[in-house]
Write an enzyme that holds these catalytic residues in place. Structure first.
Site, mmCIF file in Angstrom:
data_model
loop_
_atom_site.group_PDB
_atom_site.id
_atom_site.type_symbol
_atom_site.label_atom_id
_atom_site.label_comp_id
_atom_site.label_asym_id
_atom_site.label_seq_id
_atom_site.Cartn_x
_atom_site.Cartn_y
_atom_site.Cartn_z
ATOM 1 N N HIS A 182 43.215 40.022 41.027
ATOM 2 C CA HIS A 182 43.941 40.460 39.824
ATOM 3 C C HIS A 182 43.184 39.991 38.588
ATOM 4 O O HIS A 182 42.548 38.943 38.589
ATOM 5 C CB HIS A 182 45.393 39.968 39.810
ATOM 6 C CG HIS A 182 45.573 38.475 39.811
ATOM 7 N ND1 HIS A 182 45.558 37.724 38.644
ATOM 8 C CD2 HIS A 182 45.794 37.590 40.816
ATOM 9 C CE1 HIS A 182 45.760 36.448 38.941
ATOM 10 N NE2 HIS A 182 45.901 36.338 40.250
ATOM 11 N N ASP A 207 44.743 39.985 35.433
ATOM 12 C CA ASP A 207 45.628 39.356 34.458
ATOM 13 C C ASP A 207 45.661 37.856 34.696
ATOM 14 O O ASP A 207 45.335 37.374 35.799
ATOM 15 C CB ASP A 207 47.035 39.950 34.531
ATOM 16 C CG ASP A 207 47.780 39.543 35.798
ATOM 17 O OD1 ASP A 207 47.241 39.800 36.902
ATOM 18 O OD2 ASP A 207 48.881 38.974 35.703
ATOM 19 N N ASP A 227 41.441 31.968 38.864
ATOM 20 C CA ASP A 227 42.680 32.692 39.182
ATOM 21 C C ASP A 227 42.897 33.824 38.192
ATOM 22 O O ASP A 227 43.578 33.641 37.190
ATOM 23 C CB ASP A 227 43.841 31.705 39.146
ATOM 24 C CG ASP A 227 45.158 32.324 39.543
ATOM 25 O OD1 ASP A 227 45.147 33.338 40.260
ATOM 26 O OD2 ASP A 227 46.213 31.803 39.118
ATOM 27 N N GLU A 263 49.999 40.427 38.211
ATOM 28 C CA GLU A 263 50.373 39.518 39.296
ATOM 29 C C GLU A 263 51.025 38.252 38.759
ATOM 30 O O GLU A 263 52.021 37.762 39.314
ATOM 31 C CB GLU A 263 49.140 39.167 40.127
ATOM 32 C CG GLU A 263 49.455 38.452 41.450
ATOM 33 C CD GLU A 263 49.658 36.956 41.322
ATOM 34 O OE1 GLU A 263 50.283 36.359 42.223
ATOM 35 O OE2 GLU A 263 49.198 36.358 40.320
ATOM 36 N N GLU A 264 50.490 37.708 37.673
ATOM 37 C CA GLU A 264 51.004 36.442 37.159
ATOM 38 C C GLU A 264 52.413 36.574 36.585
ATOM 39 O O GLU A 264 53.146 35.590 36.509
ATOM 40 C CB GLU A 264 50.064 35.884 36.090
ATOM 41 C CG GLU A 264 48.666 35.536 36.580
ATOM 42 C CD GLU A 264 48.623 34.355 37.544
ATOM 43 O OE1 GLU A 264 49.700 33.868 37.949
ATOM 44 O OE2 GLU A 264 47.513 33.929 37.890
ATOM 45 N N HIS A 268 46.591 27.688 36.344
ATOM 46 C CA HIS A 268 47.845 27.709 35.581
ATOM 47 C C HIS A 268 47.957 26.543 34.605
ATOM 48 O O HIS A 268 48.938 26.474 33.860
ATOM 49 C CB HIS A 268 49.088 27.730 36.491
ATOM 50 C CG HIS A 268 49.231 28.978 37.297
ATOM 51 N ND1 HIS A 268 50.454 29.404 37.798
ATOM 52 C CD2 HIS A 268 48.335 29.909 37.709
ATOM 53 C CE1 HIS A 268 50.288 30.527 38.472
ATOM 54 N NE2 HIS A 268 49.006 30.846 38.435
#
Length: 454
Positions: free
Chosen positions: A90, A92, A123, A156-157, A423
């Site tokens: 992903h 995003d 990520d 996705e996030e 994150h």
């Protein structure tokens, strides 16, 4: 055929990979227009689509998904009769949080202490680059031996399910014999790992209302029901004294039977401050891979700077509940909702809104694809054997793909090992892991094609 030519090719491509990852990281592709312009996500999607076209992919398309975001799709045909492998990542990313806490700008890829720092570096923009590296290495060494579908998700996030809903409406699009989800990570740097389980997730917003409007705390405080105090009381009911999640009716006693996570190693990875205890009971692996875990991820309340002496009339919080394999995310949502409604103090009015949800996932690690990946990782990481671990995070698409294509073999690998700090501020990727996992993915595609030959 040895792994060396593939490894040498990937090594030669790493400078290009750094440049490309820097270009991709530069897009502020947080899929929330309240935080960053939608144009940032659109530009990132366009970058991925152009990269696929440059590699000879056909049918490259920007898929307008039901949540208002775009996923990027492309198809690279392989030899006649070859199996089809879907590669997922992903583009995003999570918001950067406190930009002042970053040691370098979050959307500027920066090399420091042997790692590349930037939001999405691991990520999962690094996952996009990993797929490109693997395919380029194969093209330079005899060609890609399978048909390849690539899909790069755009939300996705946010957990809003756009790609899942699109796949359900177009089930033929992502059909494949095997799926490589490039959004997981090794247990630690240098230890090749596939993820065997994922916790699911349900996310709720809860609002408490107690008054028609804020009141002077000197005139009314002490008798007027304070919505912020009520919220604190309610949120405290979600854990017992040792920090174990306590949602009424939700089982929290399961155990993790496989690879264990030593407490001291976890404390170091999580950067727990000296003297601060870990929360919960059981082994660390039990707590993060096999049991539910509630986290309060946001509260709407007055900031300290500029606060007035007022009794608050309303308060709102966002709550994430991770749901382990063996439990149903929808049932967990119902239990959490009922808990919030029944534990609000003083008769406060409760409103609960579902924000996102995804089911937990358990992979079949005995499938032939896993044997092909184990051989590939053995070659990419000399002296190491592939391990299977759990992951506390959620990738809802995995369950959608498993339901749509029950015969497909789904593997989870990626760049999000503990040092990556995904994150969080100062997210980074290990270029050595990017290189080795790209080698492993290329060798897997070759091994998998060979395993399917008649």
């Amino acid at each position: 055929m040895t792994a060396r030519p593939i490894a040498e090719t990937v090594a030669s491509l790493m400078p290009r990979a750094r440049v490309e990852l820097g270009e991709l990281v530069a897009f502020k592709s947080v899929a929330d227009p309240a935080q960053f312009p939608r144009s940032e996500c659109e530009a990132a999607a366009g970058w991925v689509a152009d990269a696929l076209r440059a590699e000879g992919f056909q049918d490259v398309a920007l898929l307008d998904t039901p949540d208002g975001t775009q996923s990027v799709y492309g198809f690279l045909p392989g030899p006649a009769g070859a199996p089809t492998v879907l590669l997922y990542a992903h583009y995003d990313v999570q918001p950067p949080l406190d930009e002042a806490a970053w040691l370098s700008p979050p959307f500027e890829l920066t090399e420091r202490d042997g790692r590349w720092y930037g939001r999405g570096a691991a990520d999962c923009k690094g996952g996009v680059i990993m797929h490109l590296l693997a395919l380029r290495a194969l093209k330079a060494n005899g060609g890609v031996p399978v048909s390849v579908k690539v899909v790069a998700e755009g939300s996705e996030e946010q957990g809003t399910g756009g790609l899942e809903r699109y796949a359900e409406a177009h089930p033929e699009l992502l059909a494949a014999d095997s799926v490589v989800i490039g959004d997981a990570g090794n247990f630690r740097v240098g230890l090749p790992t596939v993820t065997a389980t994922l916790r699911g997730m349900t996310m709720l917003r809860v609002t408490l209302d107690t008054l028609e409007g804020n009141l002077h705390s000197g005139q009314f405080g002490g008798a007027a029901p304070d919505a912020l105090a009520a919220m604190i009381h309610l949120l405290a009911s979600l854990r017992d004294e040792d920090g174990t999640t306590t949602v009424d009716g939700l089982d929290g006693d399961a155990s993790w039977p496989g690879l264990q996570y030593p407490q001291e190693e976890f404390r170091k990875d999580a950067k727990v401050l000296d003297g601060v205890e870990l929360i919960g009971a059981g082994t660390v692996a039990d707590r993060i891979w096999a049991r539910p875990a509630v986290t309060v991820i946001g509260i709407d309340c007055p900031p300290v700077v500029g606060a007035t002496p007022s009794v608050q009339a309303s308060a709102r919080a966002q709550i994430s509940l991770r749901v382990p394999p063996g439990q149903d995310a929808e049932e967990a949502r119902k239990l959490l909702t009922a808990h919030l409604e029944s534990h609000a103090p003083w008769g406060a009015r409760v409103t609960v809104e579902q924000v996102g949800q995804g089911q937990p996932f358990r992979a079949d690690v005995t499938s032939p694809a896993y044997a092909a990946m184990a051989d590939a990782m053995r070659a990419a990481y000399p002296g190491e054997e592939m391990q299977s671990a759990g992951m506390g995070g959620s990738i809802p698409l995995c369950n959608t793909l498993a339901q749509l294509y029950p015969e497909a073999e789904i593997l989870l690998i990626g760049l999000s090992e503990p040092e990556a700090q995904i994150h969080a501020v100062n997210e980074s990727v290990s270029p050595q892991e990017l290189e080795r996992l790209s080698i492993a993915e290329a060798l897997f595609l070759r091994n998998y094609a060979a395993s399917k030959e008649v």
